[in-house]
Enzyme design. Structure first.
Site, PDB file in Angstrom:
ATOM      1  N   TRP A   1      63.168  74.817 -14.349  1.00 54.38           N
ATOM      2  CA  TRP A   1      63.359  75.686 -13.188  1.00 54.38           C
ATOM      3  C   TRP A   1      63.499  74.866 -11.906  1.00 54.38           C
ATOM      4  O   TRP A   1      64.309  75.185 -11.033  1.00 54.38           O
ATOM      5  CB  TRP A   1      62.179  76.657 -13.064  1.00 54.38           C
ATOM      6  CG  TRP A   1      62.124  77.323 -11.726  1.00 54.38           C
ATOM      7  CD1 TRP A   1      63.045  78.189 -11.196  1.00 54.38           C
ATOM      8  CD2 TRP A   1      61.117  77.148 -10.715  1.00 54.38           C
ATOM      9  NE1 TRP A   1      62.659  78.571  -9.926  1.00 54.38           N
ATOM     10  CE2 TRP A   1      61.485  77.953  -9.612  1.00 54.38           C
ATOM     11  CE3 TRP A   1      59.942  76.414 -10.644  1.00 54.38           C
ATOM     12  CZ2 TRP A   1      60.717  78.019  -8.454  1.00 54.38           C
ATOM     13  CZ3 TRP A   1      59.178  76.488  -9.494  1.00 54.38           C
ATOM     14  CH2 TRP A   1      59.566  77.274  -8.426  1.00 54.38           C
ATOM     15  N   HIS A   2      62.751  73.785 -11.774  1.00 57.44           N
ATOM     16  CA  HIS A   2      62.846  72.963 -10.574  1.00 57.44           C
ATOM     17  C   HIS A   2      64.217  72.280 -10.479  1.00 57.44           C
ATOM     18  O   HIS A   2      64.708  72.022  -9.375  1.00 57.44           O
ATOM     19  CB  HIS A   2      61.739  71.899 -10.560  1.00 57.44           C
ATOM     20  CG  HIS A   2      60.419  72.430 -10.109  1.00 57.44           C
ATOM     21  ND1 HIS A   2      59.388  72.696 -10.987  1.00 57.44           N
ATOM     22  CD2 HIS A   2      59.954  72.758  -8.879  1.00 57.44           C
ATOM     23  CE1 HIS A   2      58.349  73.155 -10.306  1.00 57.44           C
ATOM     24  NE2 HIS A   2      58.665  73.210  -9.031  1.00 57.44           N
ATOM     25  N   GLY A   3      64.834  71.984 -11.616  1.00 58.08           N
ATOM     26  CA  GLY A   3      66.154  71.361 -11.586  1.00 58.08           C
ATOM     27  C   GLY A   3      66.447  70.611 -12.869  1.00 58.08           C
ATOM     28  O   GLY A   3      65.540  70.205 -13.590  1.00 58.08           O
TER      29      GLY A   3
END
Length: 396
Positions: free
Chosen positions: A328-330
């Site tokens: 989700w962060h990347g």
């Protein structure tokens, strides 16, 4: 038209406080000026997503229309049936814009998606939460106006905290007594002044003043050095004070508007183990992942009898949960490693707790202090991974 970054400057607060005065007066008299609040919310959203960021504003409008219709469509379906397939489709469609926004930079060399806008992650969490609670039968009624109000509530739109629809709606449904609102106002002032200390003083000192100096020396020395150690702790402090400061602003402004938005941080660096840390750090996100991913996955595996051993079941849940959080962060190696690192840390923590309980190891002030110190360092190292500085230091 100028752009306004939420909570970025003291001037923002001056104008915001002036704009909130009518709402505060109304709440002190036990009334909510809903029309004024709608207009204020609209003006702030226009200032945030207008001007040179007009494309973000267009993306936000399209996103909100799409997600609101999706919630309405699934709610209508749920009144008649409760099929798993349609539920999965609804969740998939709800998270699809966020997935596209996260994937595009990875496949187009850093370019951002036209679907992206400030706060898309946190709005998606709200939407998915509503769909899942509709599936569980907790949300029995649907209102377009209430849904839009919940999704677009401006104090928390850009970076949370992540509220729940039922809790948010209850705040508006119940009459707010003067004594209770005065208590909320007192807390709001405290949270905002503490936020100023965190974000404009401590985060500035660690992030804007100290961190560039330390990172420069760390890059000059290269590899593992004491400057890298200094960077680890300095970045951790900057990350905490900046994010916690912002969260305090959002909570404080929400309280001024008569909405008890949940607190996001509770002395996380005083946690005696990594599990307790996640009960104190970015709590609205932690509890969202716990309730909507971890618990549901574990229940599914138990129900289908795919995993019988409770320890293995919990470990699979941790691995899945934190890998999703990392993605989700990347889509970069250090975010994914960050998620895997925390999963392994919690698995190790669980094993240690079982070992302590079985062998009845001593527990006193010294062991607690040692546990807090150890947890603090484990967390700070994870933030070093998260920062991406190791990528710059060793691979570029």
């Amino acid at each position: 038209m100028i752009n306004v970054q939420p909570y970025a400057t003291p001037t923002y607060f001056v104008w915001l406080f002036l704009a909130l005065v009518p709402l505060i007066i109304g709440l002190l008299k036990g009334k909510r000026f809903m029309l004024y609040e709608v207009v204020l919310n609209f003006v702030i959203l226009v200032l945030t997503f207008g001007g040179s960021k007009w494309h973000e504003g267009v993306a936000l409008i399209c996103y909100v229309i799409f997600e609101t219709l999706l919630i309405w469509g699934y709610h209508t379906y749920r009144q008649k049936k409760n099929g798993t397939f349609i539920f999965c489709v609804a969740v998939f469609l709800a998270i699809l814009p966020l997935v596209i926004v996260k994937i595009v930079p990875a496949i187009q060399m850093g370019k951002t998606s036209i679907l992206g806008f400030l706060g898309i992650s946190y709005l998606t969490f709200k939407v998915v939460g509503m769909i899942m609670e509709t599936r569980d039968g907790m949300l029995k009624e649907f209102s377009f106006l209430k849904t839009l109000h919940f999704i677009l509530f401006f104090p928390t739109i850009s970076s949370g905290p992540i509220d729940r629809y039922r809790r948010f709606s209850r705040d508006y449904a119940k009459p707010l007594k003067k004594d209770k609102y005065l208590d909320m106002l007192q807390k709001a002032v405290f949270y905002i002044f503490l936020g100023f200390l965190y974000k404009f003083l401590l985060a500035y000192f660690f992030g804007s003043y100290l961190l560039p100096i330390i990172s420069k020396h760390a890059l000059v020395h290269g590899g593992i050095s004491w400057w890298l150690v200094a960077y680890t702790y300095c970045y951790s402090m900057d990350l905490f004070f900046d994010f916690a400061g912002y969260s305090l602003f959002a909570v404080g402004i929400s309280y001024m508007m008569g909405v008890a938005t949940p607190i996001n941080f509770n002395k996380p660096f005083a946690a005696p183990n990594i599990k307790e840390f996640w009960n104190r750090w970015h709590m609205s996100l932690s509890f969202w992942f716990r309730d909507y991913i971890y618990m549901r996955l574990v229940f599914f595996l138990m129900k289908k009898k795919l995993v019988k051993n409770k320890v293995t079941l919990a470990n699979l849940g941790y691995l899945t949960l934190f890998l999703i959080m990392g993605f989700w962060h990347g889509l970069t190696w250090y975010y994914i490693v960050y998620g895997l690192y925390h999963a392994l840390a919690i698995i190790t923590c669980d094993a240690w707790i079982r070992f302590k309980k079985k062998h009845q190891l001593p527990s006193n002030h010294f062991t607690k202090a040692l546990a807090i110190f150890t947890t603090f360092n484990v967390v700070c190292f994870s933030f070093l991974i998260f920062s991406g500085f190791l990528d710059t230091l060793f691979f570029k």
